[in-house]
Design a protein around this motif. Sequence first.
Motif, PDB file in Angstrom:
ATOM      1  N   ILE A 168       0.829  -1.379   0.720  1.00 18.43           N
ATOM      2  CA  ILE A 168      -0.162   0.036  -0.158  1.00 18.43           C
ATOM      3  C   ILE A 168       0.716   0.636   0.499  1.00 18.43           C
ATOM      4  N   ALA A 169       2.069   0.916   1.279  1.00 12.86           N
ATOM      5  CA  ALA A 169       3.310   2.336   0.849  1.00 12.86           C
ATOM      6  C   ALA A 169       3.176   2.912  -0.172  1.00 12.86           C
ATOM      7  N   LEU A 170       3.829   1.322  -1.104  1.00 12.36           N
ATOM      8  CA  LEU A 170       4.302   2.355  -2.683  1.00 12.36           C
ATOM      9  C   LEU A 170       3.686   2.458  -3.292  1.00 12.36           C
ATOM     10  N   ASP A 171       2.217   2.146  -3.377  1.00 11.27           N
ATOM     11  CA  ASP A 171       1.683   2.680  -4.262  1.00 11.27           C
ATOM     12  C   ASP A 171       1.255   3.578  -4.001  1.00 11.27           C
ATOM     13  N   SER A 172       1.215   3.785  -2.900  1.00  9.66           N
ATOM     14  CA  SER A 172       0.716   5.420  -2.640  1.00  9.66           C
ATOM     15  C   SER A 172       1.791   7.178  -3.103  1.00  9.66           C
ATOM     16  N   ASP A 173       3.022   5.732  -3.716  1.00 12.66           N
ATOM     17  CA  ASP A 173       4.390   6.844  -3.096  1.00 12.66           C
ATOM     18  C   ASP A 173       4.325   7.244  -4.929  1.00 12.66           C
ATOM     19  N   GLN A 174       4.110   8.280  -5.010  1.00 12.61           N
ATOM     20  CA  GLN A 174       4.020   8.835  -6.473  1.00 12.61           C
ATOM     21  C   GLN A 174       5.318   8.892  -6.774  1.00 12.61           C
ATOM     22  N   GLU A 175       6.644   9.269  -6.342  1.00 10.05           N
ATOM     23  CA  GLU A 175       8.061   8.904  -6.758  1.00 10.05           C
ATOM     24  C   GLU A 175       8.209   7.763  -6.964  1.00 10.05           C
ATOM     25  N   ALA A 176       8.306   7.085  -6.457  1.00  8.43           N
ATOM     26  CA  ALA A 176       8.496   4.724  -6.324  1.00  8.43           C
ATOM     27  C   ALA A 176       7.312   4.785  -8.047  1.00  8.43           C
ATOM     28  N   THR A 177       6.637   5.565  -7.665  1.00 10.28           N
ATOM     29  CA  THR A 177       5.962   5.028  -9.405  1.00 10.28           C
ATOM     30  C   THR A 177       6.390   5.144 -10.488  1.00 10.28           C
ATOM     31  N   LYS A 178       6.721   6.724  -9.862  1.00 13.25           N
ATOM     32  CA  LYS A 178       7.469   7.166 -11.146  1.00 13.25           C
ATOM     33  C   LYS A 178       8.827   6.518 -11.507  1.00 13.25           C
ATOM     34  N   LEU A 179       9.936   5.761 -10.139  1.00 15.39           N
ATOM     35  CA  LEU A 179      10.775   5.146 -10.815  1.00 15.39           C
ATOM     36  C   LEU A 179      10.322   3.279 -10.876  1.00 15.39           C
ATOM     37  N   ILE A 180       9.085   2.686 -11.064  1.00 15.44           N
ATOM     38  CA  ILE A 180       8.807   1.619 -11.834  1.00 15.44           C
ATOM     39  C   ILE A 180       8.868   2.019 -12.820  1.00 15.44           C
ATOM     40  N   LYS A 181       7.842   3.184 -13.052  1.00 18.87           N
ATOM     41  CA  LYS A 181       7.642   2.981 -14.980  1.00 18.87           C
ATOM     42  C   LYS A 181       8.592   3.154 -15.551  1.00 18.87           C
ATOM     43  N   ALA A 182       9.471   4.115 -14.925  1.00 14.85           N
ATOM     44  CA  ALA A 182      10.683   4.665 -15.555  1.00 14.85           C
ATOM     45  C   ALA A 182      11.685   3.951 -15.721  1.00 14.85           C
ATOM     46  N   PHE A 183      11.491   2.015 -15.214  1.00 18.14           N
ATOM     47  CA  PHE A 183      12.476   1.331 -15.031  1.00 18.14           C
ATOM     48  C   PHE A 183      11.504   0.095 -15.957  1.00 18.14           C
ATOM     49  N   ILE A 184       9.868  -0.017 -16.254  1.00 13.04           N
ATOM     50  CA  ILE A 184       9.752  -0.568 -16.973  1.00 13.04           C
ATOM     51  C   ILE A 184      10.056  -0.432 -18.211  1.00 13.04           C
ATOM     52  N   ASP A 185       9.650   1.116 -18.266  1.00 14.60           N
ATOM     53  CA  ASP A 185      10.368   1.494 -19.525  1.00 14.60           C
ATOM     54  C   ASP A 185      11.064   0.881 -20.778  1.00 14.60           C
ATOM     55  N   MET A 186      12.539   1.583 -19.517  1.00 19.57           N
ATOM     56  CA  MET A 186      14.130   1.405 -19.885  1.00 19.57           C
ATOM     57  C   MET A 186      14.511   0.033 -20.070  1.00 19.57           C
ATOM     58  N   LYS A 187      13.232  -0.746 -19.572  1.00 23.86           N
ATOM     59  CA  LYS A 187      13.778  -2.566 -19.725  1.00 23.86           C
ATOM     60  C   LYS A 187      12.890  -2.991 -20.865  1.00 23.86           C
ATOM     61  N   ASP A 188      11.696  -2.085 -21.659  1.00 23.11           N
ATOM     62  CA  ASP A 188      11.012  -2.322 -22.415  1.00 23.11           C
ATOM     63  C   ASP A 188      12.023  -2.250 -23.872  1.00 23.11           C
ATOM     64  N   HIS A 189      12.777  -1.189 -24.152  1.00 18.49           N
ATOM     65  CA  HIS A 189      13.656  -0.535 -24.766  1.00 18.49           C
ATOM     66  C   HIS A 189      14.725  -1.350 -25.020  1.00 18.49           C
ATOM     67  N   TYR A 190      15.599  -1.919 -23.620  1.00 23.23           N
ATOM     68  CA  TYR A 190      16.490  -2.340 -23.075  1.00 23.23           C
ATOM     69  C   TYR A 190      15.932  -4.555 -24.598  1.00 23.23           C
ATOM     70  N   GLU A 191      14.867  -4.916 -24.109  1.00 25.41           N
ATOM     71  CA  GLU A 191      14.177  -5.842 -24.914  1.00 25.41           C
ATOM     72  C   GLU A 191      14.545  -5.278 -26.297  1.00 25.41           C
ATOM     73  N   ASP A 192      13.868  -4.250 -26.871  1.00 22.88           N
ATOM     74  CA  ASP A 192      14.059  -3.950 -28.382  1.00 22.88           C
ATOM     75  C   ASP A 192      15.301  -4.553 -28.510  1.00 22.88           C
ATOM     76  N   ILE A 193      16.381  -3.809 -28.142  1.00 17.79           N
ATOM     77  CA  ILE A 193      17.213  -3.785 -28.754  1.00 17.79           C
ATOM     78  C   ILE A 193      18.228  -4.852 -28.463  1.00 17.79           C
ATOM     79  N   GLN A 194      17.736  -6.030 -27.904  1.00 19.75           N
ATOM     80  CA  GLN A 194      18.244  -7.983 -27.614  1.00 19.75           C
ATOM     81  C   GLN A 194      18.441  -8.429 -28.708  1.00 19.75           C
ATOM     82  N   ARG A 195      17.609  -8.464 -29.734  1.00 21.50           N
ATOM     83  CA  ARG A 195      17.319  -9.301 -31.058  1.00 21.50           C
ATOM     84  C   ARG A 195      18.837  -9.215 -31.803  1.00 21.50           C
TER      85      ARG A 195
END
Length: 145
Positions: free
Chosen positions: A35-62
């Motif tokens: 609950i604390a994690l989900d309600s923290d906007q900064e943590a949410t931004k950091l998680i989203k940034a990591f997921i976006d970066m990971k998606d980009h990483y998966e694109d270049i993996q091929r």
Amino acid sequence: MIGTIEYVEILDRSERLGKMVMESDVMEAYRNSRIALDSDQEATKLIKAFIDMKDHYEDIQRFGRYHPDYNEIMRKVRFTKREMDMHEKVASFKLAERNLQNLLDEISQYVALSVSQQIKAPKDGAALTDSGCGCGSGGACGCAS
């Protein structure tokens, strides 16, 4: 085959065990940290940034190392992950998650060993890690160090 009455008793006991886990201090700590994690906007931004970066990483993996941005993306992925992992709420959630997994592993071990010494059950957080052996025993088979 298990008789019907025995089967119902096993299910009843399993349900009680599940309720005990759901009402445990470990589960409460997990819920609170989630609950604390989900309600923290900064943590949410950091998680989203990591997921976006990971998606980009998966694109270049091929293309792997032959991709022109490979080294830069690898550096950014590591930096983004470290930044996310160092956030207090993320670290707290990961700790609570690991504690819950340890509890579930301990219960699995207890149940498995009460049936037979040959029954394999996850242990040492094997569900949260990839042992690399692929046998699903969590390293109990001896194929992973």
